[in-house]
Design a protein around this motif. Sequence first.
Motif, mmCIF file in Angstrom:
data_model
loop_
_atom_site.group_PDB
_atom_site.id
_atom_site.type_symbol
_atom_site.label_atom_id
_atom_site.label_comp_id
_atom_site.label_asym_id
_atom_site.label_seq_id
_atom_site.Cartn_x
_atom_site.Cartn_y
_atom_site.Cartn_z
ATOM 1 N N THR A 3 0.833 -1.200 0.000
ATOM 2 C CA THR A 3 0.000 0.000 0.000
ATOM 3 C C THR A 3 0.869 1.252 0.000
ATOM 4 O O THR A 3 1.827 1.361 0.772
ATOM 5 N N HIS A 4 0.522 2.214 -0.863
ATOM 6 C CA HIS A 4 1.287 3.460 -0.981
ATOM 7 C C HIS A 4 0.576 4.568 -0.220
ATOM 8 O O HIS A 4 -0.657 4.581 -0.144
ATOM 9 N N ARG A 5 1.332 5.510 0.301
ATOM 10 C CA ARG A 5 0.715 6.595 1.087
ATOM 11 C C ARG A 5 -0.265 7.414 0.252
ATOM 12 O O ARG A 5 -1.241 7.955 0.778
ATOM 13 N N ASP A 6 -0.032 7.519 -1.074
ATOM 14 C CA ASP A 6 -0.936 8.289 -1.933
ATOM 15 C C ASP A 6 -2.310 7.632 -2.060
ATOM 16 O O ASP A 6 -3.293 8.297 -2.374
ATOM 17 N N GLU A 7 -2.361 6.332 -1.842
ATOM 18 C CA GLU A 7 -3.632 5.616 -1.863
ATOM 19 C C GLU A 7 -4.361 5.725 -0.531
ATOM 20 O O GLU A 7 -5.568 5.504 -0.464
ATOM 21 N N VAL A 8 -3.615 6.075 0.498
ATOM 22 C CA VAL A 8 -4.165 6.080 1.851
ATOM 23 C C VAL A 8 -4.673 7.462 2.237
ATOM 24 O O VAL A 8 -5.846 7.630 2.598
ATOM 25 N N PHE A 9 -3.810 8.451 2.158
ATOM 26 C CA PHE A 9 -4.173 9.816 2.546
ATOM 27 C C PHE A 9 -4.413 10.640 1.287
ATOM 28 O O PHE A 9 -3.474 10.995 0.568
ATOM 29 N N VAL A 10 -5.678 10.901 1.030
ATOM 30 C CA VAL A 10 -6.097 11.520 -0.234
ATOM 31 C C VAL A 10 -6.744 12.867 0.074
ATOM 32 O O VAL A 10 -7.916 12.946 0.431
ATOM 33 N N ALA A 11 -5.989 13.943 -0.059
ATOM 34 C CA ALA A 11 -6.522 15.295 0.125
ATOM 35 C C ALA A 11 -6.914 15.846 -1.234
ATOM 36 O O ALA A 11 -6.070 16.035 -2.100
ATOM 37 N N GLY A 12 -8.203 16.081 -1.432
ATOM 38 C CA GLY A 12 -8.668 16.608 -2.704
ATOM 39 C C GLY A 12 -9.110 15.536 -3.674
ATOM 40 O O GLY A 12 -9.412 15.836 -4.827
ATOM 41 N N GLY A 13 -9.174 14.291 -3.214
ATOM 42 C CA GLY A 13 -9.629 13.194 -4.060
ATOM 43 C C GLY A 13 -10.664 12.354 -3.326
ATOM 44 O O GLY A 13 -11.254 12.787 -2.336
ATOM 45 N N GLN A 14 -10.877 11.138 -3.809
ATOM 46 C CA GLN A 14 -11.879 10.237 -3.233
ATOM 47 C C GLN A 14 -11.166 9.182 -2.396
ATOM 48 O O GLN A 14 -10.646 8.209 -2.923
ATOM 49 N N PRO A 15 -11.126 9.356 -1.074
ATOM 50 C CA PRO A 15 -10.450 8.364 -0.237
ATOM 51 C C PRO A 15 -11.243 7.066 -0.161
ATOM 52 O O PRO A 15 -12.475 7.069 -0.226
ATOM 53 N N THR A 16 -10.544 5.969 -0.039
ATOM 54 C CA THR A 16 -11.194 4.674 0.163
ATOM 55 C C THR A 16 -10.755 4.094 1.509
ATOM 56 O O THR A 16 -11.582 3.849 2.387
ATOM 57 N N ILE A 17 -9.460 3.914 1.685
ATOM 58 C CA ILE A 17 -8.945 3.335 2.931
ATOM 59 C C ILE A 17 -9.280 4.216 4.127
ATOM 60 O O ILE A 17 -9.647 3.734 5.202
ATOM 61 N N THR A 18 -9.186 5.527 3.953
ATOM 62 C CA THR A 18 -9.427 6.449 5.071
ATOM 63 C C THR A 18 -10.788 7.133 4.974
ATOM 64 O O THR A 18 -11.001 8.190 5.583
ATOM 65 N N TYR A 19 -11.706 6.535 4.222
ATOM 66 C CA TYR A 19 -13.068 7.074 4.184
ATOM 67 C C TYR A 19 -13.742 6.817 5.527
ATOM 68 O O TYR A 19 -13.679 5.710 6.067
ATOM 69 N N VAL A 20 -14.393 7.845 6.059
ATOM 70 C CA VAL A 20 -15.093 7.742 7.344
ATOM 71 C C VAL A 20 -16.570 7.977 7.088
ATOM 72 O O VAL A 20 -16.965 9.060 6.627
ATOM 73 N N ASP A 21 -17.402 6.980 7.379
ATOM 74 C CA ASP A 21 -18.828 7.093 7.041
ATOM 75 C C ASP A 21 -19.643 7.834 8.099
ATOM 76 O O ASP A 21 -20.784 8.198 7.856
ATOM 77 N N ARG A 22 -19.070 8.072 9.264
ATOM 78 C CA ARG A 22 -19.767 8.753 10.362
ATOM 79 C C ARG A 22 -21.144 8.109 10.589
ATOM 80 O O ARG A 22 -22.190 8.765 10.575
ATOM 81 N N ALA A 23 -21.103 6.812 10.785
ATOM 82 C CA ALA A 23 -22.329 6.024 10.908
ATOM 83 C C ALA A 23 -23.217 6.490 12.059
ATOM 84 O O ALA A 23 -24.440 6.404 11.983
ATOM 85 N N SER A 24 -22.595 6.999 13.117
ATOM 86 C CA SER A 24 -23.391 7.439 14.272
ATOM 87 C C SER A 24 -24.315 8.595 13.919
ATOM 88 O O SER A 24 -25.331 8.827 14.576
ATOM 89 N N GLU A 25 -23.973 9.340 12.861
ATOM 90 C CA GLU A 25 -24.798 10.460 12.419
ATOM 91 C C GLU A 25 -25.831 10.035 11.371
ATOM 92 O O GLU A 25 -26.673 10.853 10.966
ATOM 93 N N HIS A 26 -25.758 8.787 10.909
ATOM 94 C CA HIS A 26 -26.677 8.257 9.890
ATOM 95 C C HIS A 26 -26.655 9.112 8.616
ATOM 96 O O HIS A 26 -27.672 9.285 7.933
ATOM 97 N N ILE A 27 -25.487 9.634 8.284
ATOM 98 C CA ILE A 27 -25.390 10.573 7.173
ATOM 99 C C ILE A 27 -25.665 9.900 5.835
ATOM 100 O O ILE A 27 -26.471 10.388 5.028
#
Length: 407
Positions: A3-27
């Motif tokens: 895994t490469h850091r560019d795939e992990v920390f994505v500022a300005g793109g569509q993150p997958t590994i570090t996507y946070v769904d905030r499930a507690s907010e039911h967003i």
Amino acid sequence: MFTHRDEVFVAGGQPTITYVDRASEHIERTFARALATPNQIVSLSGPTKTGKTVLSRKVIDSKQYVWIDGGQVKTGAELWAEVAGELNLACEEVRQETDNTQLGLDAKIPLIATAKGSKLFQVAVSERRIVSNMSAAIEEMLKRRIVLVIDDFHYIDKPVRVELMRNIKGAVFNGLKVLLLSVTHRVFDAIKDESELTGRFTAISLPHWSLDDLRKIPTKGFKALNVSAPDHLLDTLCNEAQENPFLMQKFCWELCFDLGIERQAIGAAHQVPATFDPAEIFKRIANDAGLPIYQKLAAGPQSRKVRAKRPLRAGGQVDIYQAILLALAATGPKAVVPYDELRGALTSTLSDMVPQKHEITAALKHLSKIARDIGAESAIDWDEDKREVNVADPYLRFFLKWQSEGL
């Protein structure tokens, strides 16, 4: 393949590994339900760079959609031309010339029957029929159940917004799916522009990111890269991120770059020293992203008059535009600053020559116009009705905080 850091920390793109769904907010569930509701325009709002685009693309990923950047739209014709282009439609003007009298025909004869059952009659010697980008695009989107997404809807000038809402309200009644993305304080622009949309409009506002949710970004990312980082460092990153996942992604990427962490460690983990100080990262990000906007705002509008210099309590002199930016910084800076709080901050910042009410509001209007002109409307937006300043851009707030601490 590690895994490469560019795939992990994505500022300005569509993150997958570090996507946070905030499930507690039911967003996600709330947003998906709104999009599925028939005959509704959905308005998704939230502070700048807080995940509106990321959430939208995640939820509608299984659907067909046309994505339009409102910041690039100047006229209604431009918008529909862009939509038609995205749909790969060929819309052209067709000219026909007919002289019915020479043919011995009645002056009014039926020419065509449209798909909707309408009949068009020739009433003149010559006619011109225009297949418009708008009608062709709407027809195609309805036929293929394509969602029309307009990002940064608030960037579109009001007359164009009004025209757009009037154009699509009938199509929405017929089943067109429309999603508008905007900053929080502009969420109801569409309904203000066209009151007949009342009842066909669903507004969803993204809540602010909590420290716990922000912390999930480095927690997930460092786990994927096998990085061990001290808890106090994660606390610092969260506290400095302005409630903004975009900044948190950037912090983590920069940290990995500075420490030479490029790929996932196999075996022993990458170690972040307990003494690691992220201050240089903060200064670099503030300079790279926030300084250009700050400089344009601080310069103020072009004027032949020399602006009065006002003395600072900390020493030195500034004009009214620089004073207002310093006062905003003194509030935290907050994303929303009521006028009275700004006036109080100006009094605390200046040792003399505190500007009068009319001077402050005039300067705020100028700052808002400068922000719009440079395509950074979320930087400064003065709301005359609510008497508050919106500083939605996290990069500008981040810069204001760090420059006020001696950047």
